[in-house]
Design a protein around this motif. Structure first.
Motif, PDB file in Angstrom:
ATOM      1  N   ILE A  87       0.839  -1.205   0.000  1.00  0.00           N
ATOM      2  CA  ILE A  87       0.000   0.000   0.000  1.00  0.00           C
ATOM      3  C   ILE A  87       0.871   1.250   0.000  1.00  0.00           C
ATOM      4  N   THR A  88       1.905   1.265   0.854  1.00  0.00           N
ATOM      5  CA  THR A  88       2.752   2.466   0.955  1.00  0.00           C
ATOM      6  C   THR A  88       3.493   2.738  -0.344  1.00  0.00           C
ATOM      7  N   ILE A  89       4.025   1.698  -0.976  1.00  0.00           N
ATOM      8  CA  ILE A  89       4.768   1.927  -2.218  1.00  0.00           C
ATOM      9  C   ILE A  89       3.817   2.338  -3.333  1.00  0.00           C
ATOM     10  N   ALA A  90       2.569   1.837  -3.299  1.00  0.00           N
ATOM     11  CA  ALA A  90       1.581   2.246  -4.301  1.00  0.00           C
ATOM     12  C   ALA A  90       1.216   3.721  -4.122  1.00  0.00           C
ATOM     13  N   VAL A  91       0.975   4.142  -2.876  1.00  0.00           N
ATOM     14  CA  VAL A  91       0.661   5.544  -2.594  1.00  0.00           C
ATOM     15  C   VAL A  91       1.805   6.442  -3.037  1.00  0.00           C
ATOM     16  N   PHE A  92       2.991   6.061  -2.643  1.00  0.00           N
ATOM     17  CA  PHE A  92       4.194   6.827  -2.959  1.00  0.00           C
ATOM     18  C   PHE A  92       4.397   6.939  -4.471  1.00  0.00           C
ATOM     19  N   THR A  93       4.246   5.824  -5.187  1.00  0.00           N
ATOM     20  CA  THR A  93       4.493   5.790  -6.630  1.00  0.00           C
ATOM     21  C   THR A  93       3.440   6.578  -7.405  1.00  0.00           C
ATOM     22  N   LEU A  94       2.155   6.379  -7.083  1.00  0.00           N
ATOM     23  CA  LEU A  94       1.091   7.085  -7.787  1.00  0.00           C
ATOM     24  C   LEU A  94       1.184   8.593  -7.574  1.00  0.00           C
ATOM     25  N   ALA A  95       1.506   9.000  -6.343  1.00  0.00           N
ATOM     26  CA  ALA A  95       1.617  10.433  -6.067  1.00  0.00           C
ATOM     27  C   ALA A  95       2.816  11.046  -6.780  1.00  0.00           C
ATOM     28  N   THR A  96       3.919  10.303  -6.853  1.00  0.00           N
ATOM     29  CA  THR A  96       5.094  10.802  -7.571  1.00  0.00           C
ATOM     30  C   THR A  96       4.781  10.981  -9.049  1.00  0.00           C
ATOM     31  N   GLY A  97       4.099   9.989  -9.650  1.00  0.00           N
ATOM     32  CA  GLY A  97       3.699  10.115 -11.043  1.00  0.00           C
ATOM     33  C   GLY A  97       2.749  11.274 -11.263  1.00  0.00           C
ATOM     34  N   ALA A  98       1.825  11.494 -10.327  1.00  0.00           N
ATOM     35  CA  ALA A  98       0.864  12.589 -10.459  1.00  0.00           C
ATOM     36  C   ALA A  98       1.538  13.955 -10.384  1.00  0.00           C
ATOM     37  N   LEU A  99       2.685  14.030  -9.707  1.00  0.00           N
ATOM     38  CA  LEU A  99       3.419  15.299  -9.648  1.00  0.00           C
ATOM     39  C   LEU A  99       3.850  15.761 -11.044  1.00  0.00           C
ATOM     40  N   ALA A 100       4.083  14.797 -11.932  1.00  0.00           N
ATOM     41  CA  ALA A 100       4.472  15.161 -13.300  1.00  0.00           C
ATOM     42  C   ALA A 100       3.352  15.876 -14.039  1.00  0.00           C
ATOM     43  N   LEU A 101       2.127  15.791 -13.519  1.00  0.00           N
ATOM     44  CA  LEU A 101       0.973  16.435 -14.140  1.00  0.00           C
ATOM     45  C   LEU A 101       0.636  17.766 -13.483  1.00  0.00           C
ATOM     46  N   THR A 102       1.578  18.323 -12.727  1.00  0.00           N
ATOM     47  CA  THR A 102       1.362  19.597 -12.037  1.00  0.00           C
ATOM     48  C   THR A 102       0.916  20.676 -13.027  1.00  0.00           C
ATOM     49  N   PRO A 103      -0.176  21.380 -12.735  1.00  0.00           N
ATOM     50  CA  PRO A 103      -0.654  22.446 -13.649  1.00  0.00           C
ATOM     51  C   PRO A 103       0.385  23.556 -13.800  1.00  0.00           C
ATOM     52  N   ASP A 104       0.416  24.187 -14.956  1.00  0.00           N
ATOM     53  CA  ASP A 104       1.345  25.291 -15.207  1.00  0.00           C
ATOM     54  C   ASP A 104       0.904  26.577 -14.519  1.00  0.00           C
ATOM     55  N   ASP A 105      -0.370  26.688 -14.215  1.00  0.00           N
ATOM     56  CA  ASP A 105      -0.896  27.887 -13.561  1.00  0.00           C
ATOM     57  C   ASP A 105      -0.321  27.989 -12.146  1.00  0.00           C
ATOM     58  N   ALA A 106       0.394  29.056 -11.854  1.00  0.00           N
ATOM     59  CA  ALA A 106       1.064  29.196 -10.567  1.00  0.00           C
ATOM     60  C   ALA A 106       0.088  29.175  -9.398  1.00  0.00           C
ATOM     61  N   ALA A 107      -1.075  29.800  -9.567  1.00  0.00           N
ATOM     62  CA  ALA A 107      -2.030  29.895  -8.472  1.00  0.00           C
ATOM     63  C   ALA A 107      -2.530  28.524  -8.031  1.00  0.00           C
ATOM     64  N   VAL A 108      -2.612  27.604  -8.986  1.00  0.00           N
ATOM     65  CA  VAL A 108      -3.071  26.254  -8.692  1.00  0.00           C
ATOM     66  C   VAL A 108      -1.883  25.310  -8.490  1.00  0.00           C
ATOM     67  N   GLY A 109      -0.829  25.534  -9.251  1.00  0.00           N
ATOM     68  CA  GLY A 109       0.295  24.615  -9.274  1.00  0.00           C
ATOM     69  C   GLY A 109       0.980  24.424  -7.940  1.00  0.00           C
ATOM     70  N   TRP A 110       1.210  25.524  -7.189  1.00  0.00           N
ATOM     71  CA  TRP A 110       1.943  25.370  -5.933  1.00  0.00           C
ATOM     72  C   TRP A 110       1.095  24.636  -4.891  1.00  0.00           C
ATOM     73  N   ILE A 111      -0.215  24.831  -4.944  1.00  0.00           N
ATOM     74  CA  ILE A 111      -1.105  24.106  -4.023  1.00  0.00           C
ATOM     75  C   ILE A 111      -1.145  22.628  -4.402  1.00  0.00           C
ATOM     76  N   TYR A 112      -1.209  22.360  -5.696  1.00  0.00           N
ATOM     77  CA  TYR A 112      -1.194  20.978  -6.200  1.00  0.00           C
ATOM     78  C   TYR A 112       0.085  20.276  -5.748  1.00  0.00           C
ATOM     79  N   LEU A 113       1.227  20.945  -5.921  1.00  0.00           N
ATOM     80  CA  LEU A 113       2.504  20.377  -5.483  1.00  0.00           C
ATOM     81  C   LEU A 113       2.496  20.078  -3.985  1.00  0.00           C
ATOM     82  N   THR A 114       1.983  21.022  -3.212  1.00  0.00           N
ATOM     83  CA  THR A 114       1.978  20.859  -1.763  1.00  0.00           C
ATOM     84  C   THR A 114       1.146  19.659  -1.329  1.00  0.00           C
ATOM     85  N   VAL A 115      -0.068  19.564  -1.870  1.00  0.00           N
ATOM     86  CA  VAL A 115      -0.957  18.466  -1.484  1.00  0.00           C
ATOM     87  C   VAL A 115      -0.349  17.119  -1.859  1.00  0.00           C
ATOM     88  N   LEU A 116       0.171  17.012  -3.067  1.00  0.00           N
ATOM     89  CA  LEU A 116       0.751  15.737  -3.487  1.00  0.00           C
ATOM     90  C   LEU A 116       2.035  15.427  -2.750  1.00  0.00           C
TER      91      LEU A 116
END
Length: 475
Positions: A87-116
């Protein structure tokens, strides 16, 4: 049945494989900690991030790691090490992959990065406190400390792999591509670990004696029928793993918690400041500081290996005392001799290599020991709590530094050479506290089977409760 494990004089290929896979998993965990700093160098300018926003992004994974260690440690004692690790490696791996999809919009992007980043830290914190105990429970008593200590050598290895990825791949695939590569690496761990069975110690406590025998047979690469069945574990039905269940084990509680807090506070605060100090004291530019840090990191890696062997040679308690007091003394000495050179070499720089040998190398003692000092039914709960609370050091290490040097910037503090002695005494105090815990509360686990340690720890707890009862009765 467990005697067959403890009689081993050499590890089987499958035990070696388990150790290698655990090392690779821990490497990926700390690779991620390195990569976030690299990502910020790409987005901070275009996003016009404030210091506060950058700080939140950088520190968010530490918060997640504290929560993950506490949650997954407890969960692994309840539903099993293997399932929770996956479970831990799945959570870790999926979240790391999702970071690559960080939005370019700064107002949303930094919050997205923080949550992930919180999610990544949540999985990574759980991975560490589940994986080390699982490796322990498959190893012979005579090699347990050395093998698990060497698994922790993956921490500086993770930083090294991250440096190489940034150097070789950043121009080719960018930071998003590097994150996807890291996610694929995590997927490789998940896939390979599907083959690893459940911990035999956990299965015995669940009453699955046949399953435990099959797990040990897998590790030894022998026919399960050639092994005797273990005696069923005698467990009280009222005992359920949880934070409250740790409290009666006062010696283990304070020893593991404060040793983790002292080691993490000293290490993370010092690591934050070392590159800046090398620039100031050696009068070099930041690029040269990075070159010098390679040697400091190699000292840390050598410490992980060296202290793993020391812990198996002289015992965990003595090794912990040596590592803590050595790191403390060398820090004070480095501060006192910061302007001295011998044969053209800075004494400060040479001493910092040795400081990292004992300071960061001490994790090779504290990490495995934090699992050994708890009874088997609370091993991952106890280690998760100690490691999670120790994670507060990732904040108070830099915070203490900021208060000493009078800086509000706790992520990249400004420093002067005159701040060196009080700051280094602060870090030395934490390492010394860790050594004192080993000296005062520590008990030796070297060469003892986990079953023998269970009996010893439970006996200590019963004796302490009886003494307290007699004390209250005599009043």
């Amino acid at each position: 049945m467990f005697d067959a494990l403890d009689r081993q004089t050499a590890l089987s290929r499958r035990q070696q494989l388990l150790a290698y896979l655990a090392t690779w998993a821990v490497c990926l965990e700390f690779l991620d900690y390195f990569l976030i700093g690299f990502i910020l160098t790409f987005v901070s300018g275009s996003w016009s991030l404030t210091f506060g926003q950058s700080s939140i992004i950088l520190l968010s994974s530490g918060i997640g790691a504290i929560l993950g260690a506490l949650y997954f440690g407890r969960l692994a004692d309840r539903i099993g090490r293997r399932r929770v690790f996956l479970i831990t490696i799945a959570v870790f791996t999926l979240a790391t992959g999702a970071l690559a999809l960080t939005p370019d919009d700064a107002a949303v992007g930094w919050i997205y990065l923080t949550v992930l980043r919180v999610v990544v830290g949540f999985g990574a914190g759980g991975l560490y406190v589940v994986d080390l105990p699982m490796v322990q429970e498959f190893m012979p008593a005579a090699k347990r400390g050395r093998v698990v200590g060497m698994v922790t050598s993956a921490v500086p290895l993770g930083f090294l792999v991250g440096s190489l990825m940034v150097w070789l791949l950043s121009d080719l695939i960018g930071w998003r591509g590097i994150l996807m590569v890291a996610a694929v690496m995590g997927l490789s761990v998940f896939t390979m670990r599907l083959w690893i069975p459940e911990s035999p110690r956990y299965l015995v406590r669940q009453g699955d004696l046949e399953g435990a025998r099959r797990s040990i047979a897998w590790a030894l690469h022998v026919d399960a029928e050639s092994l005797p069945l273990a005696a069923p574990a005698v467990e009280s039905p009222q005992r359920k793993p949880g934070i409250r269940a740790l409290l009666p084990y006062k010696r283990s509680f304070w020893l593991a918690t404060i040793a983790n807090l002292g080691t993490q506070t000293g290490y993370y605060g010092l690591t934050l400041w070392t590159p800046t100090l090398l620039v100031l004291i050696l009068a070099i530019d930041p690029a040269q500081s990075g070159f010098y840090m390679v040697f400091v990191t190699l000292g840390a890696l050598a410490g992980r290996f060296g202290l793993s062997f020391l812990a198996e040679g002289v015992g965990r308690r003595r090794a912990g005392i040596i590592a803590g007091f050595a790191a403390a003394a060398l820090l004070v000495l480095a501060a006192a001799l910061d302007q001295v050179a011998i044969a053209g070499f800075s004494v400060f720089f040479l001493l910092m290599i040795v400081v990292y040998f004992f300071g960061e190398g001490g994790f090779a003692i504290v990490g495995p020991y934090s699992g050994e000092v708890w009874p088997s039914w609370l091993r991952t709960t106890g280690m998760g709590f100690a490691y999670g609370i120790g994670g507060i050091g990732k904040v108070i290490g830099p915070l203490g530094l900021g208060l000493i040097v009078g800086s509000s910037n706790l992520v990249k503090p400004e420093a002067t050479v005159t701040d060196l002695m009080p700051a280094f005494c602060y870090f030395a105090g934490w390492y010394a506290l860790c050594a004192v815990m080993f000296a005062v509360l520590g008990f030796e686990t070297k060469g003892k089977s986990l079953e023998a340690l269970d009996d010893e720890i439970e006996g200590q707890t019963r004796a302490g409760e009886e003494n307290r009862w007699h004390t209250r009765s005599s009043r």
